[in-house]
Design a protein around this motif. Structure first.
Motif, PDB file in Angstrom:
ATOM      1  N   ASN A   1       7.636 -23.227 -17.984  1.00 38.41           N
ATOM      2  CA  ASN A   1       7.159 -24.193 -18.982  1.00 38.41           C
ATOM      3  C   ASN A   1       8.284 -24.991 -19.624  1.00 38.41           C
ATOM      4  O   ASN A   1       8.037 -25.744 -20.566  1.00 38.41           O
ATOM      5  CB  ASN A   1       6.359 -23.453 -20.065  1.00 38.41           C
ATOM      6  CG  ASN A   1       4.888 -23.383 -19.707  1.00 38.41           C
ATOM      7  OD1 ASN A   1       4.445 -23.997 -18.733  1.00 38.41           O
ATOM      8  ND2 ASN A   1       4.120 -22.637 -20.487  1.00 38.41           N
ATOM      9  N   GLU A   2       9.494 -24.855 -19.128  1.00 40.97           N
ATOM     10  CA  GLU A   2      10.591 -25.612 -19.742  1.00 40.97           C
ATOM     11  C   GLU A   2      10.453 -27.098 -19.381  1.00 40.97           C
ATOM     12  O   GLU A   2       9.905 -27.446 -18.328  1.00 40.97           O
ATOM     13  CB  GLU A   2      11.941 -25.061 -19.267  1.00 40.97           C
ATOM     14  CG  GLU A   2      12.251 -23.699 -19.904  1.00 40.97           C
ATOM     15  CD  GLU A   2      13.668 -23.220 -19.631  1.00 40.97           C
ATOM     16  OE1 GLU A   2      14.457 -23.181 -20.581  1.00 40.97           O
ATOM     17  OE2 GLU A   2      13.983 -22.894 -18.465  1.00 40.97           O
TER      18      GLU A   2
ATOM     19  N   ASP B   1       5.571 -14.826 -19.562  1.00 40.26           N
ATOM     20  CA  ASP B   1       6.480 -15.937 -19.826  1.00 40.26           C
ATOM     21  C   ASP B   1       7.208 -16.129 -18.510  1.00 40.26           C
ATOM     22  O   ASP B   1       8.221 -15.494 -18.236  1.00 40.26           O
ATOM     23  CB  ASP B   1       7.433 -15.572 -20.969  1.00 40.26           C
ATOM     24  CG  ASP B   1       8.083 -16.802 -21.558  1.00 40.26           C
ATOM     25  OD1 ASP B   1       7.880 -17.900 -21.006  1.00 40.26           O
ATOM     26  OD2 ASP B   1       8.795 -16.664 -22.565  1.00 40.26           O
TER      27      ASP B   1
ATOM     28  N   HIS C   1       9.090 -17.447 -15.066  1.00 39.42           N
ATOM     29  CA  HIS C   1      10.228 -18.260 -14.655  1.00 39.42           C
ATOM     30  C   HIS C   1      10.157 -18.464 -13.150  1.00 39.42           C
ATOM     31  O   HIS C   1       9.209 -18.004 -12.489  1.00 39.42           O
ATOM     32  CB  HIS C   1      11.549 -17.610 -15.103  1.00 39.42           C
ATOM     33  CG  HIS C   1      11.728 -16.192 -14.678  1.00 39.42           C
ATOM     34  ND1 HIS C   1      11.772 -15.815 -13.346  1.00 39.42           N
ATOM     35  CD2 HIS C   1      11.863 -15.045 -15.396  1.00 39.42           C
ATOM     36  CE1 HIS C   1      11.944 -14.502 -13.284  1.00 39.42           C
ATOM     37  NE2 HIS C   1      11.992 -14.010 -14.507  1.00 39.42           N
TER      38      HIS C   1
ATOM     39  N   THR D   1      -2.729 -17.886 -21.374  1.00 37.45           N
ATOM     40  CA  THR D   1      -1.302 -18.208 -21.266  1.00 37.45           C
ATOM     41  C   THR D   1      -0.884 -18.233 -19.800  1.00 37.45           C
ATOM     42  O   THR D   1      -0.105 -19.092 -19.381  1.00 37.45           O
ATOM     43  CB  THR D   1      -0.483 -17.151 -22.033  1.00 37.45           C
ATOM     44  OG1 THR D   1      -1.064 -16.963 -23.310  1.00 37.45           O
ATOM     45  CG2 THR D   1       0.965 -17.585 -22.174  1.00 37.45           C
ATOM     46  N   TYR D   2      -1.404 -17.292 -19.028  1.00 37.66           N
ATOM     47  CA  TYR D   2      -1.121 -17.282 -17.589  1.00 37.66           C
ATOM     48  C   TYR D   2      -1.587 -18.584 -16.959  1.00 37.66           C
ATOM     49  O   TYR D   2      -0.857 -19.233 -16.214  1.00 37.66           O
ATOM     50  CB  TYR D   2      -1.869 -16.131 -16.900  1.00 37.66           C
ATOM     51  CG  TYR D   2      -1.061 -14.883 -16.659  1.00 37.66           C
ATOM     52  CD1 TYR D   2       0.120 -14.928 -15.903  1.00 37.66           C
ATOM     53  CD2 TYR D   2      -1.481 -13.656 -17.155  1.00 37.66           C
ATOM     54  CE1 TYR D   2       0.840 -13.772 -15.668  1.00 37.66           C
ATOM     55  CE2 TYR D   2      -0.755 -12.497 -16.918  1.00 37.66           C
ATOM     56  CZ  TYR D   2       0.407 -12.552 -16.177  1.00 37.66           C
ATOM     57  OH  TYR D   2       1.116 -11.427 -15.940  1.00 37.66           O
TER      58      TYR D   2
ATOM     59  N   ASN E   1      -3.845 -13.633 -23.259  1.00 39.04           N
ATOM     60  CA  ASN E   1      -2.780 -13.606 -22.249  1.00 39.04           C
ATOM     61  C   ASN E   1      -3.231 -14.289 -20.956  1.00 39.04           C
ATOM     62  O   ASN E   1      -2.443 -14.949 -20.292  1.00 39.04           O
ATOM     63  CB  ASN E   1      -2.361 -12.167 -21.948  1.00 39.04           C
ATOM     64  CG  ASN E   1      -1.622 -11.532 -23.120  1.00 39.04           C
ATOM     65  OD1 ASN E   1      -1.207 -12.233 -24.035  1.00 39.04           O
ATOM     66  ND2 ASN E   1      -1.466 -10.221 -23.089  1.00 39.04           N
TER      67      ASN E   1
ATOM     68  N   ALA F   1       1.729 -10.235 -22.241  1.00 38.95           N
ATOM     69  CA  ALA F   1       1.950 -11.677 -22.443  1.00 38.95           C
ATOM     70  C   ALA F   1       2.969 -12.204 -21.445  1.00 38.95           C
ATOM     71  O   ALA F   1       4.088 -11.720 -21.379  1.00 38.95           O
ATOM     72  CB  ALA F   1       2.448 -11.904 -23.867  1.00 38.95           C
TER      73      ALA F   1
ATOM     74  N   GLY G   1      12.646 -21.369 -16.885  1.00 43.37           N
ATOM     75  CA  GLY G   1      11.270 -21.065 -17.283  1.00 43.37           C
ATOM     76  C   GLY G   1      10.298 -22.078 -16.705  1.00 43.37           C
ATOM     77  O   GLY G   1      10.611 -23.266 -16.610  1.00 43.37           O
TER      78      GLY G   1
ATOM     79  N   GLN H   1       0.423 -21.624 -17.164  1.00 45.62           N
ATOM     80  CA  GLN H   1       1.661 -21.605 -16.390  1.00 45.62           C
ATOM     81  C   GLN H   1       1.380 -21.631 -14.886  1.00 45.62           C
ATOM     82  O   GLN H   1       1.985 -22.408 -14.154  1.00 45.62           O
ATOM     83  CB  GLN H   1       2.479 -20.367 -16.757  1.00 45.62           C
ATOM     84  CG  GLN H   1       2.917 -20.363 -18.222  1.00 45.62           C
ATOM     85  CD  GLN H   1       3.571 -19.060 -18.617  1.00 45.62           C
ATOM     86  OE1 GLN H   1       4.724 -18.793 -18.289  1.00 45.62           O
ATOM     87  NE2 GLN H   1       2.824 -18.217 -19.300  1.00 45.62           N
TER      88      GLN H   1
ATOM     89  N   LYS I   1      14.740 -13.157 -17.836  1.00 44.56           N
ATOM     90  CA  LYS I   1      14.991 -13.698 -19.174  1.00 44.56           C
ATOM     91  C   LYS I   1      16.127 -12.942 -19.846  1.00 44.56           C
ATOM     92  O   LYS I   1      16.944 -13.531 -20.543  1.00 44.56           O
ATOM     93  CB  LYS I   1      13.736 -13.556 -20.038  1.00 44.56           C
ATOM     94  CG  LYS I   1      12.626 -14.498 -19.637  1.00 44.56           C
ATOM     95  CD  LYS I   1      11.809 -14.967 -20.821  1.00 44.56           C
ATOM     96  CE  LYS I   1      12.539 -16.077 -21.537  1.00 44.56           C
ATOM     97  NZ  LYS I   1      11.709 -16.756 -22.558  1.00 44.56           N
TER      98      LYS I   1
END
Lengths: 420, 420
Positions: free
Chosen positions: B245-246, B53, B55, B110-111, B107, B51, B243, B114, B236
């Motif tokens: 997605n922030e 996440d 940055h 999710t990629y 996943n 998964a 990030g 982003q 992280k």
């Protein structure tokens, strides 16, 4: 079946002639458990899938397999066709092209024709490791490779030597011992047998089995057999071999007449090529020590055991009789005519009495005793040729009448001229 | 599309920020040929199937992929699901259990959410290497492993270090670089990009491709990005990250206010986190050198580029305005009331005028500026708290009437008390 043996006798019978037994205490425990449960042990032995042409050197391993069968156990004759189907993946070796399924099946048949001269067919399962190694797939191979360390692989002597000498080791060479080890997992082997050069690979199987919830297999290795020359290992390429499929008479001649090994090699042959118990070999050794048996007697005894196993007792008796008669002819070439028999191993040439006189150099060459008539003429002039025991020097020979005339060239070449 | 660039400009644009380019001359030749033929290059980049996440550290690589897309080339976003489906085959790592097909697909989604903030979706192919690595099978894997030497593998630094330190390397770890290399064969990659830690693996692909009749791929690596602390790599776990997605406002605050790196790190950020050409970065550097731009100006510029790429220009402008206003409040806390606006990034607490007087330690704690009321009381007594610009020391506070009262604790904590 020798199941009446005590456990100690079984252990001694199985360990006879072995170089490594890893481990003897575990083997004993497995034998004990098998006897108690009635469940035979599974004994695995791997063979190359290329066309086999077996000689007595190979029978050392086959005989060890048979010893397990003698005690009621089950042998897996495993043909390593998975690697055979791949061939040499580096493409460098022209001698290792990939085999087809048909070639592998044909080779398996060739194996059977030879190995069932030693093994009990009803207790032998012929299997192929492509069955499970092919099914492993990419993922299964990665998982398998995760079960061993690079450093452990480099403990194998030939890998270490090549690595230290900066000779290339291809990564796939690390996969083959693991594939062989996985065979033991797939077969749930209790015992794996092999040559001494296989010790590392067999132990990899031992090492990985507990990870699959299996008891580690017992590993047993047998030595290489020295050839008839008493020096090099037995091998077709050295010409110092006795082929498993050779006729009984050829075997008898090779084992009695061509054998050049010293006493130590002879006793190795007794240990590795017969089913004699260690105590029985000791009795023979004592008789030889006392002079009750000559070196020639020992060769005849050995040849008798070996040929009887491969061709049956009757064929062995006939073959040895033939060799014995040849030896008598050599000592007294006249004996053949007096006896009136014609051992078929004696080379024979046939001529018509009406065509006499005959060219002796021609006859000697026809019998295969000289490479050319000029060489045969030279031997005649040197006095090396006898007919019916008498030296002959003339190039022309006129027999007194039809009949069988023994001819010797030098001391070892014995033939027969049949004049019809 | 920047296809109007000259070949030299293209090479400079693509090499900008790279640590390794193996080899620059071959890259140039491929670019030239692609332009002549109109056939875009295939640029392959592998990603872990776990998964994601992401940055800004990850965007260095994504941006390099985008640079190829800017020049009209095709990017394969390759999800390494083959190894993900296996997990940790040694079973030792509890953090690497095998993933299911469903988890991998989730996943991948999710990629996409982003990476398409950076990459051009229409020039991106998302692919999965289980497609061809699974199909290789046992035999294919053995053949693949035959293409590399053990000694070559041990040239990889981490393998060598572990080998020399007698730490175990499992045999399957040698298969992963080969599997990754085979991905390049299956995709017929022209270029493979990765982090500097991937240099060895990418070169394995280069090495084996000619054996499959393919031109070796170009290998390009990008460096690790230093985090906001200016010391550790962005991660992280170090809390020094921005990030992908922030929200734009959080990015703006982090890049302008939390960035602690020195000038060198700032210029790295300009190189690695923007699409500025090397010459444009040089112009900024010169302006900074002349004093035309302050360090704060640079941060605002950088944040502007980064946020505009990820959230669009309008969102970037708003986010930066908000930060600018916060900074003005900090310098003159009275400014907020005078302006009448309420930037939403300012922490706010609401109270009813009818309930005055208020416990100031309670209000400061509610705003999150002190861990406890006793600590807040200590800060009040030390004179570190201002309301509407005036120092307050009493523990009770009675506002003159309903309204918005800016409150500062120390020099950096700015909040708003809304009295209704």
């Amino acid at each position: 079946m020798l199941v009446a043996m005590t456990l100690d006798e079984q252990c001694a019978y199985l360990a006879k002639g072995c170089v490594d037994v890893v481990r003897a205490d575990e083997l004993r425990r497995k034998l004990e458990r098998s006897r108690a449960s009635g469940r035979p042990l599974t004994v695995k032995v791997g063979f190359d899938p290329t066309a086999p042409d077996l000689h007595l050197g190979h029978t050392v391993l086959l005989r060890k397999m048979k010893h397990f069968q003698d005690l009621g156990h089950r042998v897996i004759f495993l043909i390593g066709d998975f690697t055979g189907l791949i061939g040499d993946p580096t493409g460098r070796s022209k001698t290792r092209p990939p085999l087809t399924r048909e070639e592998i099946d044909a080779n398996a048949e060739t194996y059977k024709q030879q190995v069932f001269r030693i093994l009990h067919p009803e207790q032998t399962v012929v299997d192929f490791n492509s069955r499970w190694l092919g099914a492993l797939g990419s993922e299964g191979f990665v998982r398998l490779a995760a079960r061993y360390n690079v450093a452990q692989m480099l403990e194998r002597r030939d890998f270490r030597q090549r690595f230290d000498a900066q000779q290339p080791i291809k990564v796939h060479e690390f996969l083959y011992p693991l594939a062989q080890a996985y065979d033991s997992v797939a077969l749930e082997a209790d015992v794996e047998l092999g040559g001494t050069d296989q010790l590392f690979n067999l132990n990899v199987g031992r090492d990985i089995m507990p990870g699959y919830g299996l008891e580690p297999q017992i590993v047993m290795t047998v030595p290489l057999l020295v050839g008839l020359d008493g020096v090099e290992k037995m091998s077709k390429s050295y010409g110092n071999y006795v082929g498993v499929n050779e006729p009984a008479e050829v075997m008898a001649r090779k084992l009695v007449e061509e054998f050049k090994g010293d006493d130590a090699v002879m006793w190795d042959y007794f240990t590795l090529l017969t089913d004699l118990a260690p105590a029985e070999v000791e009795q023979l050794r004592a008789a030889f020590g006392r002079g009750d048996l000559s070196a020639t007697d020992l060769r005849f005894r050995l040849a008798g055991f070996v040929i009887a196993d491969l061709h049956g007792a009757e064929a062995a008796r006939r073959a040895l009789d033939s060799v014995r008669r040849r030896q008598e002819i050599r000592i007294n070439p006249g004996a053949l005519v007096l006896e009136g028999g014609t051992p078929d191993v004696v080379v024979t040439t046939r001529v018509r009495f009406s065509e006499a006189p005959f060219s002796l150099p021609r006859l000697v060459t026809d019998l295969g005793f000289a490479p050319s008539t000029s060489e045969a003429a030279r031997q005649l002039k040197a006095g090396g040729v006898r007919i019916a025991g008498d030296k002959v020097a003339d190039l022309k020979w006129s027999p007194p009448g039809p009949g069988k005339y023994p001819i010797t060239v030098g001391s070892r070449k014995v033939g027969l001229i049949v004049v019809e």
